[in-house]
Design an enzyme around this catalytic site. Structure first.
Site, mmCIF file in Angstrom:
data_model
loop_
_atom_site.group_PDB
_atom_site.id
_atom_site.type_symbol
_atom_site.label_atom_id
_atom_site.label_comp_id
_atom_site.label_asym_id
_atom_site.label_seq_id
_atom_site.Cartn_x
_atom_site.Cartn_y
_atom_site.Cartn_z
ATOM 1 N N GLY A 9 -15.913 16.585 -51.391
ATOM 2 C CA GLY A 9 -14.636 17.280 -51.583
ATOM 3 C C GLY A 9 -14.489 18.568 -50.786
ATOM 4 O O GLY A 9 -13.389 19.115 -50.686
ATOM 5 N N PRO A 13 -11.297 23.248 -42.140
ATOM 6 C CA PRO A 13 -10.036 23.313 -41.393
ATOM 7 C C PRO A 13 -10.182 22.642 -40.030
ATOM 8 O O PRO A 13 -11.186 22.841 -39.346
ATOM 9 C CB PRO A 13 -9.783 24.816 -41.236
ATOM 10 C CG PRO A 13 -10.622 25.475 -42.285
ATOM 11 C CD PRO A 13 -11.816 24.593 -42.473
ATOM 12 N N LEU A 15 -8.735 23.077 -37.251
ATOM 13 C CA LEU A 15 -8.703 23.933 -36.064
ATOM 14 C C LEU A 15 -9.593 25.154 -36.287
ATOM 15 O O LEU A 15 -9.417 25.899 -37.263
ATOM 16 C CB LEU A 15 -7.245 24.357 -35.822
ATOM 17 C CG LEU A 15 -6.813 24.616 -34.392
ATOM 18 C CD1 LEU A 15 -5.294 24.623 -34.320
ATOM 19 C CD2 LEU A 15 -7.354 25.871 -33.815
ATOM 20 N N GLY A 16 -10.554 25.319 -35.400
ATOM 21 C CA GLY A 16 -11.465 26.449 -35.523
ATOM 22 C C GLY A 16 -11.555 27.204 -34.211
ATOM 23 O O GLY A 16 -11.049 26.750 -33.179
ATOM 24 N N LEU A 17 -12.237 28.329 -34.247
ATOM 25 C CA LEU A 17 -12.439 29.119 -33.022
ATOM 26 C C LEU A 17 -13.807 28.790 -32.434
ATOM 27 O O LEU A 17 -14.821 28.907 -33.123
ATOM 28 C CB LEU A 17 -12.370 30.617 -33.336
ATOM 29 C CG LEU A 17 -12.549 31.526 -32.100
ATOM 30 C CD1 LEU A 17 -11.280 31.530 -31.246
ATOM 31 C CD2 LEU A 17 -12.904 32.961 -32.517
ATOM 32 N N GLY A 18 -13.823 28.388 -31.179
ATOM 33 C CA GLY A 18 -15.092 28.173 -30.482
ATOM 34 C C GLY A 18 -15.652 29.502 -29.996
ATOM 35 O O GLY A 18 -14.885 30.413 -29.660
ATOM 36 N N ASP A 43 -16.884 28.215 -35.062
ATOM 37 C CA ASP A 43 -17.974 27.377 -34.560
ATOM 38 C C ASP A 43 -18.964 28.227 -33.758
ATOM 39 O O ASP A 43 -18.583 28.884 -32.789
ATOM 40 C CB ASP A 43 -17.410 26.266 -33.663
ATOM 41 C CG ASP A 43 -18.511 25.335 -33.212
ATOM 42 O OD1 ASP A 43 -18.844 24.410 -33.987
ATOM 43 O OD2 ASP A 43 -19.070 25.531 -32.108
ATOM 44 N N LYS A 77 -25.686 25.632 -34.979
ATOM 45 C CA LYS A 77 -26.434 24.502 -34.417
ATOM 46 C C LYS A 77 -27.882 24.871 -34.118
ATOM 47 O O LYS A 77 -28.161 25.975 -33.633
ATOM 48 C CB LYS A 77 -25.761 24.019 -33.115
ATOM 49 C CG LYS A 77 -24.266 23.801 -33.286
ATOM 50 C CD LYS A 77 -23.561 23.295 -32.065
ATOM 51 C CE LYS A 77 -22.060 23.427 -32.247
ATOM 52 N NZ LYS A 77 -21.523 24.726 -31.798
#
Ligand code: A2P
Length: 319
Positions: A9, A13, A15-18, A43, A77
């Site tokens: 659940g 979002p 759309l994220g900011l790279g 991100d 990452k």
């Protein structure tokens, strides 16, 4: 804002900011502008070498009451030099310390390529570990432990092709929940996208704008410029939006999360507004007709190093 919803659940979002290529010194302000504009997905990655500054911006945003931790979705990452099972947790611990967080929402294995622990970027064959020395199944087992411990709410991979995903899934208790890959109209990766969707692996599109600021070593003069593609320009003109907004809207239309990078306040705001851009069936047909054109991040910096045990086929199925 549309979301990707995980099995438990939790929502991410779309759309994220790279933050790849956002220099320390720029990224702090970029994150604050993004959070002020309404971004709630950032991100990150250890190898971007800017997580400390990103963490300072998060700390500022939390202490100023701009956003609450629980309302922010943060991805990071694991770098290639911490794939050995006993090193994975320390990779995340360093990221958490730099980001000043006690958990990330999503943690990804950055590449299916392993390096020795003291190597950031390989220069010769001796810098690598092979799949026998650092099996992906072992790295994944350690990722599962991070999820169990709550340090990473969700776990996944990046730059994995179908056969690498199948390999991890064969021994996984927790299947990869995300595959972050290069995706844009010049590289739609239909087969891999379909495979991921069939196996309930969500997708994130990196380099959605064609990463024209990628390092010189990863660029040739005759590389195409995605933002200048005639079809994209034409669709942008028709809807009175920008080419970047068309590219971002196209990813969202495919139910794929997207992380355009920017350190400019205007472009950060402009890119977020792409969530309200609707493409019609004629636009989608025209974009689909572009077909496979170009991969900007081809992984040759891992596969073409003399003595590398990795081949392009370890990375990509589609040419
Ligand atoms: P800047 O950071 O100066 O805004 P990608 O997300 O594919 O890696 O692309 C990032 C590149 O695209 C960066 O050079 C970034 O520059 C640029 N960029 C970001 N948003 C826009 C936009 N709306 N229009 C044009 N270029 C953009």
């Amino acid at each position: 804002m549309r979301h990707i919803t995980f099995a438990n659940g939790d929502k991410m979002p779309m759309l994220g900011l790279g933050t790849w290529k956002s220099a320390p010194g720029e990224v702090y302000q970029a994150i604050l502008w993004a959070l002020e504009a309404g971004y709630r997905h950032i991100d990150c990655a250890a190898v971007y070498q800017n997580e400390k500054e990103v963490g300072e911006a998060f700390n500022k945003a939390f202490s100023d009451g701009l956003v609450k931790r629980e309302d922010l979705f943060v991805t990071s990452k694991l770098w290639n030099n911490a794939h050995e099972e006993h090193l994975v947790e320390s990779g995340l611990d360093k990221t958490l310390s730099d980001l000043q967080l006690d958990y990330v929402d999503l943690y990804l294995i950055h590449w299916p390529v392993s390096l020795k622990s003291d190597v950031m970027f390989p220069k010769g064959g001796e810098d690598y570990l092979t799949y026998e020395q650092a099996p992906l199944s072992g790295t994944w087992k350690a990722m599962e432990k991070l999820k169990e411990a709550g340090k990473a709410r969700h776990i996944g991979v990046s730059n994995f092709n179908i056969s690498k995903l199948q390999e991890v899934m064969a021994s996984a208790v927790v299947r990869p929940e995300m595959n972050q890959i290069e995706l844009h109209p010049y590289l739609p990766q239909e087969k891999l996208v379909t495979f991921c969707k069939e196996h309930e692996i969500a997708l994130t599109a990196y380099s959605p704008l064609g990463s024209s600021d990628r390092p010189k070593a990863r660029r040739r003069d005759d590389d195409p410029v995605l933002l200048e593609a005639a079809v994209i320009q034409e669709i942008a003109k028709k809807h009175q939006v920008t080419a970047a907004q068309v590219l971002i809207a196209w990813a969202i239309h495919r139910d794929i999360a997207v992380i355009p990078k920017s350190v400019s306040k205007d472009r950060i705001i402009q890119n977020l507004a792409a969530k309200d851009v609707t493409l019609d069936s004629e636009d989608l047909k025209k974009i689909a007709a572009i077909g496979h054109q170009f991969r900007f991040i081809d992984g040759s910096f891992f596969t073409e190093v003399p003595g590398s045990p990795y081949a392009q086929s370890d990375l990509w199925e589609e040419s």
